[in-house]
Design a protein around this motif. Structure first.
Motif, PDB file in Angstrom:
ATOM      1  N   PRO A 185       0.952  -1.242   0.150  1.00 14.11           N
ATOM      2  CA  PRO A 185      -0.227   0.219   0.100  1.00 14.11           C
ATOM      3  C   PRO A 185       0.676   1.236   0.257  1.00 14.11           C
ATOM      4  O   PRO A 185       0.316   2.387  -0.147  1.00 14.11           O
ATOM      5  CB  PRO A 185      -0.838   0.033   1.397  1.00 14.11           C
ATOM      6  N   ASN A 186       2.392   1.252   0.078  1.00 12.16           N
ATOM      7  CA  ASN A 186       2.802   2.337   0.191  1.00 12.16           C
ATOM      8  C   ASN A 186       3.914   2.625  -0.702  1.00 12.16           C
ATOM      9  O   ASN A 186       3.994   3.726  -1.354  1.00 12.16           O
ATOM     10  CB  ASN A 186       3.452   2.556   1.537  1.00 12.16           C
ATOM     11  N   MET A 187       4.691   1.582  -0.790  1.00 13.72           N
ATOM     12  CA  MET A 187       5.683   2.172  -1.756  1.00 13.72           C
ATOM     13  C   MET A 187       6.893   0.807  -2.113  1.00 13.72           C
ATOM     14  O   MET A 187       6.693  -0.110  -1.520  1.00 13.72           O
ATOM     15  CB  MET A 187       6.834   3.025  -1.149  1.00 13.72           C
ATOM     16  N   THR A 397      -4.134   2.149 -11.796  1.00 12.14           N
ATOM     17  CA  THR A 397      -5.145   1.300 -10.912  1.00 12.14           C
ATOM     18  C   THR A 397      -4.428   0.810  -9.559  1.00 12.14           C
ATOM     19  O   THR A 397      -4.956   0.886  -8.921  1.00 12.14           O
ATOM     20  CB  THR A 397      -5.586   0.258 -11.710  1.00 12.14           C
ATOM     21  N   ASN A 399      -1.925   1.825  -8.014  1.00 10.22           N
ATOM     22  CA  ASN A 399      -1.463   2.708  -7.298  1.00 10.22           C
ATOM     23  C   ASN A 399      -2.431   4.002  -6.878  1.00 10.22           C
ATOM     24  O   ASN A 399      -2.021   4.778  -5.852  1.00 10.22           O
ATOM     25  CB  ASN A 399      -0.108   3.596  -7.833  1.00 10.22           C
ATOM     26  N   ALA A 400      -3.615   3.904  -7.616  1.00 10.30           N
ATOM     27  CA  ALA A 400      -4.577   5.175  -7.199  1.00 10.30           C
ATOM     28  C   ALA A 400      -5.677   4.536  -6.511  1.00 10.30           C
ATOM     29  O   ALA A 400      -6.265   5.330  -5.551  1.00 10.30           O
ATOM     30  CB  ALA A 400      -4.708   5.926  -8.551  1.00 10.30           C
ATOM     31  N   ASP A 401      -5.892   3.255  -6.812  1.00 14.77           N
ATOM     32  CA  ASP A 401      -7.249   2.593  -6.201  1.00 14.77           C
ATOM     33  C   ASP A 401      -7.112   2.128  -4.880  1.00 14.77           C
ATOM     34  O   ASP A 401      -7.986   1.603  -4.392  1.00 14.77           O
ATOM     35  CB  ASP A 401      -7.881   1.869  -7.425  1.00 14.77           C
ATOM     36  N   TYR A 402      -5.813   2.141  -4.322  1.00 15.56           N
ATOM     37  CA  TYR A 402      -5.877   1.618  -3.002  1.00 15.56           C
ATOM     38  C   TYR A 402      -5.991   2.843  -2.013  1.00 15.56           C
ATOM     39  O   TYR A 402      -5.533   3.960  -2.143  1.00 15.56           O
ATOM     40  CB  TYR A 402      -4.323   1.211  -2.697  1.00 15.56           C
ATOM     41  N   HIS A 403      -6.666   2.564  -1.034  1.00 15.64           N
ATOM     42  CA  HIS A 403      -6.895   3.427   0.251  1.00 15.64           C
ATOM     43  C   HIS A 403      -6.123   3.071   1.322  1.00 15.64           C
ATOM     44  O   HIS A 403      -6.517   2.120   1.945  1.00 15.64           O
ATOM     45  CB  HIS A 403      -8.330   3.808   0.493  1.00 15.64           C
ATOM     46  N   THR A 404      -5.359   3.803   1.839  1.00 17.37           N
ATOM     47  CA  THR A 404      -4.688   3.595   3.289  1.00 17.37           C
ATOM     48  C   THR A 404      -5.697   3.520   4.253  1.00 17.37           C
ATOM     49  O   THR A 404      -6.579   4.460   4.127  1.00 17.37           O
ATOM     50  CB  THR A 404      -3.709   4.446   3.628  1.00 17.37           C
TER      51      THR A 404
END
Lengths: 404, 404
Positions: A185-187, A397, A399-404
């Motif tokens: 989710p982060n990098m 998709t 990298n943008a559609d994940y929400h922390t």
């Protein structure tokens, strides 16, 4: 992908174990342990990011001190931006391994990859380390499991093996790696662990690793998306158990060892770029004729990281104007009237002038998984080979559609 | 967007005309001419790309010589990578204007934007210039048509106007601009043409333009996608026809003029980023507490250009870990334990430690068109304000699905 049965345990005197300790909500494997039966010389390189995880801070100190016995790596949480408590957690991982295999905590390299800003569930991890220590060397699938347990959003495990004769003795190098771009989710984190039974002094080992990671198309010559992780680590342990004559600084031995290590690193590096987030094409950028090596690298990186070039390759578009733009913005001195550009075998631009070309032949090249782009700057002997990839909607998709 | 009726012709002594000469297959307007009735002092800045178009080569020479009378700009073909014949075409554009308005060819600035590697249809263009000269000052819509005629894939024209008193005389500045990221079919170009009736010596005008383009959130402080065009040009013509006391290097006048020019440039710069290819959000990155101005700019640019940050904003994800990564990889010295991060008004990270925050409040900020990100490095007085944008599937579509 069928993994070779043994890679990090292929060299003599290495054992490994891996399993699930409960960090990932998915229940996927998340903990791997690699142990050398005797103290091993170690060389390691870490991320150049100014913001680094606790394991990098601890690992830099431990690998600078002397021989190492083990690498302990978890996935799921990166232990970055966690302050002194994060440092304590990394030290606790080392301490638990040290107690179990009877070595000093400073002989253990800790690594973590995954979410930033969360603390490790350290009790789960130390309990997991106890279970892995019990299993060391007992499980035939330990290598495959280890390659699996260090992954985050990678779609497949990455492993490689090489052998080379030193005198009449065969020495072996084995490695596992992870990395897929900016990993949810982060990098992104790129990790690679290499074991070998070679007998080589630490300064020579460090020279060999430096040469291997900076070789054409190796770890420092690839970019999925130009973003640099806070946890990147490449480490090699050499325990000398092959029983050959020690590798000394003179003669052909250091070169042979460095070549084998370089080939192994290139193999793992290619597996990483080929599993880049959302990619459909690997772009192999070859620069020649630069005034210097640093200039060649600057041009190659500028082309491989250009969103314009990446989307052109994605769209199968032989758009050499975008190549000229990316070369020109690199900061390296470039004379347009000496510049020649090739896509695959087709010259599309020669010494400052567009060349008529067979567009369908070039499009055929662009349809391949690997797209070669050759850039001759016509100004010197500097050259470089760099691996990049295309930029796709799937990347957005992921990298943008994940929400922390 | 409703354009102000007059912008580049708002200052005294400027006329403009625009129309279609037949470069674009679509038949859209593609040629604009701006003329000063008397020789005007000129300042201009051009792309830093080492590969530049013929108009940039010619334009650099002409603007370095002395006063200017006119700007002639076509869209559709960029006249880049066209060799000596491209230079001749750019000179032919200048020569036709010069003949028509009775000035020297060196008093004309040529600009082109569009496809790379194609030659201009120079007969169509010179015939177009003849028609535009006839129409100069006769068409009330000349300004709006001019703002339209310099566009390529921009979705809307960009124009702005400012006034300021010098002594008791009102002087006027007007500007038009284009730019939308990497403009199909080949690449982005940012063009901006500013006219003013101020009476200001050329060295002072150059100083003012340099300050204006490098000001916070101005032309040199924005990035749609980190790619640099081969044709970027910002030019200002000052014809002195307002009839005020000349602006001298002492006193408050240069500051007042520079402020007005800076405001105008910022206005046009914001119109450019807000029309970036495929964007849904403008990201306003404010860096403070850097050791120096260059360090502040390095950090701001690294954050604004990070695919990881851009996709997080696109996904409305308050992912401060990606901000920390992009800050750390910038190359500027960064001490994580002095770092504070804010998204909108919410502090998400303070002096090295994550802060619990109201995720729904931050998500509300992220849903706005403009997303403010504040970075305090806690190490000095360097600061910078930089405009970026999110990275979307639409961007990929615009740049991948086109075939040359």
């Amino acid at each position: 992908m069928k993994l070779p049965i043994r890679h990090v345990t292929a060299p003599a005197g290495f054992r490994a174990a891996a399993g699930t300790c409960g960090i990932k909500p998915s229940g996927a494997p998340d903990l791997a342990l690699i142990v050398s039966d005797v103290p091993a010389r170690c060389a390691a390189v870490f991320t150049q990011n100014a913001v680094v995880g606790a394991p990098v801070i601890v690992g830099r100190k431990h690998t600078a001190r002397g021989p190492m016995r083990a690498i302990i790596c978890n996935s799921g949480i990166a232990n970055v931006a966690t302050g002194q408590r994060g440092i304590n957690d990394a030290l606790a991982m080392c301490g638990t391994v040290a107690k179990n295999i009877e070595c000093k905590p400073t002989e253990v390299l800790p690594c973590s990859t995954g979410v930033i800003g969360q603390r490790l569930p350290i009790e789960k991890i130390t309990a997991g380390i106890d279970r892995l220590t019990e299993a060391l060397g007992r499980n035939k699938r330990a290598d495959a499991d280890g390659a699996q347990a260090i992954l985050t959003t990678d779609t497949r495990p990455k492993a490689a093996r090489r052998s080379v004769n030193i005198g009449s003795t065969r020495i072996t190098l084995g490695g596992i790696a992870k990395g897929s771009g900016m990993i949810a989710p982060n990098m992104a984190t790129m990790l690679a662990f290499v074991t070998t039974d070679a007998d080589i002094a630490a300064p020579l080992l460090r020279q060999a690793l430096k040469a291997a990671v900076n070789a054409d198309a190796s770890f420092n010559r690839l970019s999925v998306d130009s973003d640099t992780s806070t946890s990147d680590t490449v480490a090699v342990l050499a325990n000398g158990m092959a029983g050959h004559r020690p590798i000394r600084s003179s003669g052909a031995d250091p070169r042979k060892f460095t070549e084998a290590l370089t080939e192994l690193c290139r193999d793992l590096a290619y597996q990483i770029i080929a599993d880049g987030e959302g990619i459909e094409h690997v772009i192999r950028v070859r620069v020649s004729g630069a005034r210097s090596q640093p200039d060649a690298l600057r041009v190659a990186r500028s082309v491989a990281d250009s969103p314009l070039v990446k989307t052109a390759v994605h769209g199968l578009d032989p758009n050499w104007g975008r190549l000229a733009m990316a070369i020109g913005k690199s900061g390296a001195p470039v004379k347009p009237d000496r510049l020649t550009l090739r896509i695959g075998r087709t010259t599309v631009f020669r010494r400052g002038a567009p060349r008529p070309f067979n567009a369908s032949a070039v499009r055929k090249t662009l349809k391949r998984f690997e797209v070669p782009i050759d850039i001759d700057l016509g100004s010197g002997k500097g050259s470089c080979e760099f691996l990049g990839c295309d930029l796709t909607r799937q990347y957005i998709t992921i990298n943008a559609d994940y929400h922390t």
